[in-house]
Scaffold this active site. Sequence first.
Site, mmCIF file in Angstrom:
data_model
loop_
_atom_site.group_PDB
_atom_site.id
_atom_site.type_symbol
_atom_site.label_atom_id
_atom_site.label_comp_id
_atom_site.label_asym_id
_atom_site.label_seq_id
_atom_site.Cartn_x
_atom_site.Cartn_y
_atom_site.Cartn_z
ATOM 1 N N CYS A 1 6.953 13.321 2.775
ATOM 2 C CA CYS A 1 8.157 13.421 3.609
ATOM 3 C C CYS A 1 8.800 14.774 3.338
ATOM 4 O O CYS A 1 8.820 15.243 2.190
ATOM 5 C CB CYS A 1 9.140 12.289 3.300
ATOM 6 S SG CYS A 1 10.690 12.395 4.240
ATOM 7 N N GLU B 1 -3.284 -4.683 14.803
ATOM 8 C CA GLU B 1 -4.475 -5.040 14.030
ATOM 9 C C GLU B 1 -5.334 -6.094 14.728
ATOM 10 O O GLU B 1 -5.992 -6.912 14.084
ATOM 11 C CB GLU B 1 -4.067 -5.505 12.626
ATOM 12 C CG GLU B 1 -3.506 -4.364 11.792
ATOM 13 C CD GLU B 1 -3.197 -4.751 10.360
ATOM 14 O OE1 GLU B 1 -3.093 -3.835 9.523
ATOM 15 O OE2 GLU B 1 -3.062 -5.960 10.072
ATOM 16 N N GLN B 2 -5.364 -6.034 16.054
ATOM 17 C CA GLN B 2 -6.178 -6.996 16.795
ATOM 18 C C GLN B 2 -7.664 -6.858 16.487
ATOM 19 O O GLN B 2 -8.424 -7.811 16.656
ATOM 20 C CB GLN B 2 -5.958 -6.819 18.294
ATOM 21 C CG GLN B 2 -4.541 -7.127 18.747
ATOM 22 C CD GLN B 2 -4.318 -6.785 20.204
ATOM 23 O OE1 GLN B 2 -5.183 -7.012 21.047
ATOM 24 N NE2 GLN B 2 -3.152 -6.236 20.519
ATOM 25 N N CYS C 1 12.021 15.678 4.758
ATOM 26 C CA CYS C 1 13.370 15.627 5.332
ATOM 27 C C CYS C 1 14.382 16.315 4.408
ATOM 28 O O CYS C 1 14.076 16.676 3.267
ATOM 29 C CB CYS C 1 13.770 14.186 5.605
ATOM 30 S SG CYS C 1 14.156 13.217 4.122
ATOM 31 N N GLU D 1 0.809 -1.221 0.000
ATOM 32 C CA GLU D 1 0.000 0.000 0.000
ATOM 33 C C GLU D 1 0.847 1.279 0.000
ATOM 34 O O GLU D 1 0.790 2.095 0.918
ATOM 35 C CB GLU D 1 -0.956 0.008 1.196
ATOM 36 C CG GLU D 1 -1.987 -1.103 1.158
ATOM 37 C CD GLU D 1 -2.983 -1.032 2.295
ATOM 38 O OE1 GLU D 1 -4.148 -1.418 2.085
ATOM 39 O OE2 GLU D 1 -2.611 -0.606 3.408
ATOM 40 N N CYS E 1 14.888 14.690 1.042
ATOM 41 C CA CYS E 1 13.847 15.028 0.067
ATOM 42 C C CYS E 1 14.067 16.426 -0.502
ATOM 43 O O CYS E 1 13.847 16.659 -1.688
ATOM 44 C CB CYS E 1 12.465 14.920 0.709
ATOM 45 S SG CYS E 1 11.902 13.215 0.917
ATOM 46 N N GLU F 1 -6.868 -7.878 -0.652
ATOM 47 C CA GLU F 1 -7.474 -7.809 0.673
ATOM 48 C C GLU F 1 -8.953 -7.487 0.513
ATOM 49 O O GLU F 1 -9.325 -6.347 0.216
ATOM 50 C CB GLU F 1 -6.795 -6.751 1.555
ATOM 51 C CG GLU F 1 -5.350 -7.092 1.893
ATOM 52 C CD GLU F 1 -4.689 -6.074 2.820
ATOM 53 O OE1 GLU F 1 -5.414 -5.263 3.452
ATOM 54 O OE2 GLU F 1 -3.443 -6.086 2.904
#
Length: 650
Positions: A151, A353-354, A153, A142, A156, A305
Amino acid sequence: MYLGVDYYPEHWDKNMIDEDLDNILELNCNVIRIGEFAWHMMESTEGSFDFSYFDRVIEKAKQKGLKVIFGTPTATMPAWLANKYPEVLSEDEFNNKRVFGGRRQYCFNSKTYYKYSEIIIRELANHYKNEESIVAWQIDNEFGHEGSDLCYCDLCKKEFNEYLKEKYDNDINKLNETWGTIFWSQTYNTFEEIPLPKPTITTHNPSLRMEHERFRSVSIEKYAKFQVDLLKEILGKDSVIIHDFSGGYFDKSYDFSKVGKHMDVVAYNNYPVWGGQKEPIPAWEIACGLDYMRGIKGQNFWITEAIMGAQGHDVIGYLPRPRQAKMWSYQGIAHGCSSLMYFRYRGATKGAEQYCYGIIDQDNVKRRKFYEVQSFFKEMKENEALTQSEVKSDVAVVYDYESMASFRIQRQSFLMDYKQEVYRLYRPFYKKNINMDVIPSDSDFDKYKVLLLPVMIVHKKEVQDKVRKFVSGGGTVVFTYRTAVKDYYNNLTLGQFNPTYYTDLVGGYVEEVESFQDDQVAFLIGNEEFEGINGTATVFRDMLKTTTAKTLFKYEDEFFKDLAAVTLNEYEGGKVYYIGSGADNTIMDAIINKIINESKLEVIESEEGVEVVRRSLNDEDYYFVMNHTSDEKKFRNEILRAYEAKIVKA
């Protein structure tokens, strides 16, 4: 056709693997998707590689006749890498380093991260390059999801400056002139002076921000291509490389279609509902996402998914009702999904991810969800040839990355939401069960009868030339408000009416504009054949002065009563509609019904909430029929229980 589950055997006692794989077989699966988040297991310390755990999993899967989709593990770096080389971590716009934890916290422009990504991928691919049970390789996970597309930083910034040097031929004067940096004394002497668009007083130059959006997209595309090229080098050109794209494709700071072109197969993680949502998104939004994924390469795609249980990280969302998640899987297949995996086989008991519930919950008991998946896979196997057929469409929704970016940069209305303007055009055709493609603006338009171009604010000559050719060939084009306002550099064009370089095609031009706020609407009055059809519009309004176009709807406004809200112009054999405001469903349905009749598009009538998708096999037509409601419905002679889906012969 691959039908399977996302399986994380490393989350469980190794003694559970045999029973798990037997259950997966009982589900009618033929594939498992593994490995995408297991970098530490493969390289627990720098340079120490161990693939023995997955060797055992793959061997057991092979013995049971299961194929494997293996993921490169780069979405979740190991702790030792972040600790030893903190420069690989991305930064937010306030210069806060994203700490180790979570996922996708790496910087796409870190050469160090490239180095260690190459090392683990090269070791992994070489280890399994002769493993015939691996039928596809997934790169990362993903891209750009959850804010990882951004970003700020120093790495970048340096790469952004280099990107601009190349883009502007190392000519700072050319950049200054193009961007209009004379405004607010923003003129640069060197490329190194150009900042990233971090928070400042007021706002940054819109051209700078547009180039930054392009740079972010290029950064992700380069990293994706790097992984694909590396795997192809090792595994051979016939290997199948996929990436599992997330939702949010209209909001991300990278162009999914550019990344997708490097993949052999586009894959999609389809979540009609997520944590914190009290109900699923509307059925047409789900359908639009599926059509978008198919449109990236113009071919059928995979769902890597699909959900079966309630989902959420910290907050749990809506529980799909009996048959509902199965129905969404039918919808995915109907719109061109040719292989499907469920997330996940068993819900986790530890980690973030419970509350992403799986086919089996943490109690490890087979219940309703298990048997729904089992029946779905059985039904798809019985119809495999049909699921692989082409989805044929006469209508295309055309999206444009720069236009999406332009609205992120300058919303122009607090109510502006790019994806909602896409849905405003998509929904009326969807309600008539007309197949649509959702395609990037660099696609070929020739095979369609109708093109829908929602809020395509950035004009590009190559796209406009294709649109003109399409109309001249007898096609119908639908523009909306804020069409062709900005150029490639996100600037306005001196001396040109809007829509820029389209006024002859539209048969008019925009005389006045206005942005709306909450609870503020314009009233629209039908004209000529639409007399007696009135409604409202919101978000924004372009008020058009017509030249050759006829007015279909006018604004009920004493100050602007002579300006048009919706127009139609006949141009060289084709037709061009301009919808100048965010019109309500009543008006949109009326306009689209006219287009459907004029273009002789085949409509499939169905009850409200029943979606029908036509597919063809061996010159015979079939209908995928999905009941998106909690009520019993009927389609022709078929009774559909709540949330039931069927395949019926036409």
